[in-house]
Design a protein around this motif. Structure first.
Motif, PDB file in Angstrom:
ATOM      1  N   LEU A  42      46.623  45.685  29.368  1.00 21.75           N
ATOM      2  CA  LEU A  42      47.380  46.929  29.252  1.00 21.75           C
ATOM      3  C   LEU A  42      46.801  48.056  30.098  1.00 21.75           C
ATOM      4  CD1 LEU A  42      48.069  46.872  25.423  1.00 21.75           C
ATOM      5  CD2 LEU A  42      49.618  46.244  27.270  1.00 21.75           C
ATOM      6  N   ILE A  43      45.586  47.895  30.581  1.00 15.86           N
ATOM      7  CA  ILE A  43      44.931  48.921  31.391  1.00 15.86           C
ATOM      8  C   ILE A  43      45.194  48.721  32.891  1.00 15.86           C
ATOM      9  CG2 ILE A  43      42.682  49.987  31.923  1.00 15.86           C
ATOM     10  CD1 ILE A  43      43.649  50.419  29.064  1.00 15.86           C
ATOM     11  N   ASN A  44      45.678  47.565  33.304  1.00 16.89           N
ATOM     12  CA  ASN A  44      45.811  47.305  34.747  1.00 16.89           C
ATOM     13  C   ASN A  44      46.743  48.253  35.497  1.00 16.89           C
ATOM     14  OD1 ASN A  44      48.411  46.125  34.803  1.00 16.89           O
ATOM     15  ND2 ASN A  44      47.624  44.045  34.953  1.00 16.89           N
ATOM     16  N   PRO A  45      47.676  48.957  34.848  1.00 16.69           N
ATOM     17  CA  PRO A  45      48.436  49.966  35.594  1.00 16.69           C
ATOM     18  C   PRO A  45      47.610  51.211  35.939  1.00 16.69           C
ATOM     19  CG  PRO A  45      49.688  49.229  33.682  1.00 16.69           C
ATOM     20  CD  PRO A  45      48.291  48.697  33.537  1.00 16.69           C
ATOM     21  N   PHE A  46      46.435  51.306  35.358  1.00 18.20           N
ATOM     22  CA  PHE A  46      45.599  52.495  35.546  1.00 18.20           C
ATOM     23  C   PHE A  46      44.298  52.213  36.294  1.00 18.20           C
ATOM     24  CE2 PHE A  46      47.909  52.676  31.518  1.00 18.20           C
ATOM     25  CZ  PHE A  46      48.769  53.723  31.800  1.00 18.20           C
ATOM     26  N   HIS A  47      43.910  50.930  36.385  1.00 21.61           N
ATOM     27  CA  HIS A  47      42.659  50.569  37.044  1.00 21.61           C
ATOM     28  C   HIS A  47      42.907  50.055  38.457  1.00 21.61           C
ATOM     29  CE1 HIS A  47      39.618  49.915  33.542  1.00 21.61           C
ATOM     30  NE2 HIS A  47      39.960  51.182  33.701  1.00 21.61           N
ATOM     31  N   ALA A  48      41.935  50.303  39.297  1.00 23.70           N
ATOM     32  CA  ALA A  48      41.922  49.761  40.656  1.00 23.70           C
ATOM     33  C   ALA A  48      40.887  48.637  40.713  1.00 23.70           C
ATOM     34  CB  ALA A  48      41.574  50.859  41.654  1.00 23.70           C
ATOM     35  N   VAL A  49      40.786  47.976  41.850  1.00 23.80           N
ATOM     36  CA  VAL A  49      39.847  46.868  42.006  1.00 23.80           C
ATOM     37  C   VAL A  49      38.421  47.331  41.719  1.00 23.80           C
ATOM     38  CG1 VAL A  49      38.860  45.209  43.634  1.00 23.80           C
ATOM     39  CG2 VAL A  49      41.316  45.597  43.600  1.00 23.80           C
ATOM     40  N   ILE A  50      38.053  48.504  42.197  1.00 24.31           N
ATOM     41  CA  ILE A  50      36.687  48.996  41.976  1.00 24.31           C
ATOM     42  C   ILE A  50      36.393  49.125  40.487  1.00 24.31           C
ATOM     43  CG2 ILE A  50      37.301  51.451  42.175  1.00 24.31           C
ATOM     44  CD1 ILE A  50      34.059  49.859  43.482  1.00 24.31           C
ATOM     45  N   ASP A  51      37.380  49.546  39.702  1.00 25.68           N
ATOM     46  CA  ASP A  51      37.195  49.668  38.253  1.00 25.68           C
ATOM     47  C   ASP A  51      36.949  48.297  37.620  1.00 25.68           C
ATOM     48  OD1 ASP A  51      37.744  52.500  38.290  1.00 25.68           O
ATOM     49  OD2 ASP A  51      39.877  51.995  38.454  1.00 25.68           O
ATOM     50  N   ALA A  52      37.716  47.318  38.046  1.00 29.58           N
ATOM     51  CA  ALA A  52      37.549  45.966  37.514  1.00 29.58           C
ATOM     52  C   ALA A  52      36.174  45.413  37.894  1.00 29.58           C
ATOM     53  CB  ALA A  52      38.652  45.053  38.033  1.00 29.58           C
ATOM     54  N   CYS A  53      35.773  45.640  39.122  1.00 31.23           N
ATOM     55  CA  CYS A  53      34.455  45.166  39.563  1.00 31.23           C
ATOM     56  C   CYS A  53      33.344  45.840  38.771  1.00 31.23           C
ATOM     57  CB  CYS A  53      34.271  45.404  41.059  1.00 31.23           C
ATOM     58  SG  CYS A  53      35.275  44.304  42.078  1.00 31.23           S
ATOM     59  N   ASP A  54      33.481  47.116  38.529  1.00 33.03           N
ATOM     60  CA  ASP A  54      32.491  47.825  37.712  1.00 33.03           C
ATOM     61  C   ASP A  54      32.448  47.245  36.301  1.00 33.03           C
ATOM     62  OD1 ASP A  54      31.773  49.516  39.793  1.00 33.03           O
ATOM     63  OD2 ASP A  54      32.937  51.224  39.042  1.00 33.03           O
ATOM     64  N   GLU A  55      33.610  47.027  35.720  1.00 38.09           N
ATOM     65  CA  GLU A  55      33.690  46.520  34.353  1.00 38.09           C
ATOM     66  C   GLU A  55      33.051  45.143  34.218  1.00 38.09           C
ATOM     67  OE1 GLU A  55      34.547  46.762  30.377  1.00 38.09           O
ATOM     68  OE2 GLU A  55      34.921  48.354  31.834  1.00 38.09           O
ATOM     69  N   TYR A  56      33.220  44.306  35.237  1.00 36.69           N
ATOM     70  CA  TYR A  56      32.716  42.940  35.191  1.00 36.69           C
ATOM     71  C   TYR A  56      31.404  42.758  35.955  1.00 36.69           C
ATOM     72  CZ  TYR A  56      36.922  41.406  32.866  1.00 36.69           C
ATOM     73  OH  TYR A  56      37.926  41.233  31.943  1.00 36.69           O
ATOM     74  N   HIS A  57      30.803  43.860  36.403  1.00 31.25           N
ATOM     75  CA  HIS A  57      29.517  43.827  37.126  1.00 31.25           C
ATOM     76  C   HIS A  57      29.573  42.877  38.329  1.00 31.25           C
ATOM     77  CE1 HIS A  57      28.045  46.010  33.673  1.00 31.25           C
ATOM     78  NE2 HIS A  57      28.505  45.045  32.902  1.00 31.25           N
ATOM     79  N   MET A  58      30.634  43.041  39.101  1.00 31.77           N
ATOM     80  CA  MET A  58      30.834  42.200  40.277  1.00 31.77           C
ATOM     81  C   MET A  58      30.645  43.018  41.542  1.00 31.77           C
ATOM     82  SD  MET A  58      34.068  39.938  39.093  1.00 31.77           S
ATOM     83  CE  MET A  58      33.853  38.885  40.500  1.00 31.77           C
ATOM     84  N   ASP A  59      30.240  42.345  42.600  1.00 28.19           N
ATOM     85  CA  ASP A  59      30.089  42.990  43.898  1.00 28.19           C
ATOM     86  C   ASP A  59      31.474  43.289  44.479  1.00 28.19           C
ATOM     87  OD1 ASP A  59      29.921  42.384  47.097  1.00 28.19           O
ATOM     88  OD2 ASP A  59      28.178  43.507  46.350  1.00 28.19           O
ATOM     89  N   TYR A  60      31.752  44.553  44.705  1.00 28.65           N
ATOM     90  CA  TYR A  60      33.067  44.988  45.177  1.00 28.65           C
ATOM     91  C   TYR A  60      33.417  44.358  46.520  1.00 28.65           C
ATOM     92  CZ  TYR A  60      36.705  48.033  47.040  1.00 28.65           C
ATOM     93  OH  TYR A  60      37.854  48.515  47.605  1.00 28.65           O
ATOM     94  N   ASP A  61      32.506  44.425  47.485  1.00 28.33           N
ATOM     95  CA  ASP A  61      32.801  43.911  48.826  1.00 28.33           C
ATOM     96  C   ASP A  61      33.084  42.412  48.806  1.00 28.33           C
ATOM     97  OD1 ASP A  61      32.544  46.427  50.073  1.00 28.33           O
ATOM     98  OD2 ASP A  61      30.367  46.185  50.236  1.00 28.33           O
ATOM     99  N   ALA A  62      32.323  41.668  48.024  1.00 28.96           N
ATOM    100  CA  ALA A  62      32.545  40.221  47.929  1.00 28.96           C
ATOM    101  C   ALA A  62      33.891  39.918  47.269  1.00 28.96           C
ATOM    102  CB  ALA A  62      31.413  39.568  47.135  1.00 28.96           C
ATOM    103  N   PHE A  63      34.234  40.695  46.244  1.00 24.00           N
ATOM    104  CA  PHE A  63      35.508  40.472  45.558  1.00 24.00           C
ATOM    105  C   PHE A  63      36.684  40.821  46.464  1.00 24.00           C
ATOM    106  CE2 PHE A  63      38.859  41.258  42.409  1.00 24.00           C
ATOM    107  CZ  PHE A  63      38.771  40.078  41.695  1.00 24.00           C
TER     108      PHE A  63
END
Length: 73
Positions: A38-59
């Protein structure tokens, strides 16, 4: 959204997945529950990467590969 690219920092996950549905598999492969969230209309890729502790550039690179290999644009 017509002029936004997949790596635009303001592109929401909802719009990303709607325009490039082949990116959904990337999220699923990483066991990210962004698909259908339900949050995906408000989050960008960077937000998802932050939430999941993932490397943004690699993702972003994984998303690029998925988009380049898919026929939908």
């Amino acid at each position: 959204m017509p002029n936004k690219t997949f790596d635009d920092p303001d592109l929401t996950l909802k719009d990303l997945m709607a325009r490039w549905p082949q990116t959904i598999e990337v999220f699923m492969r990483h066991r990210m529950v962004c698909v259908g969230c339900l949050i995906n209309p408000f989050h960008a890729v960077i937000d998802a990467c932050d939430e999941y502790h993932m490397d943004y550039d690699a993702f972003i690179e994984e998303l690029r590969i998925a988009i380049d290999s898919g026929a939908t644009s």
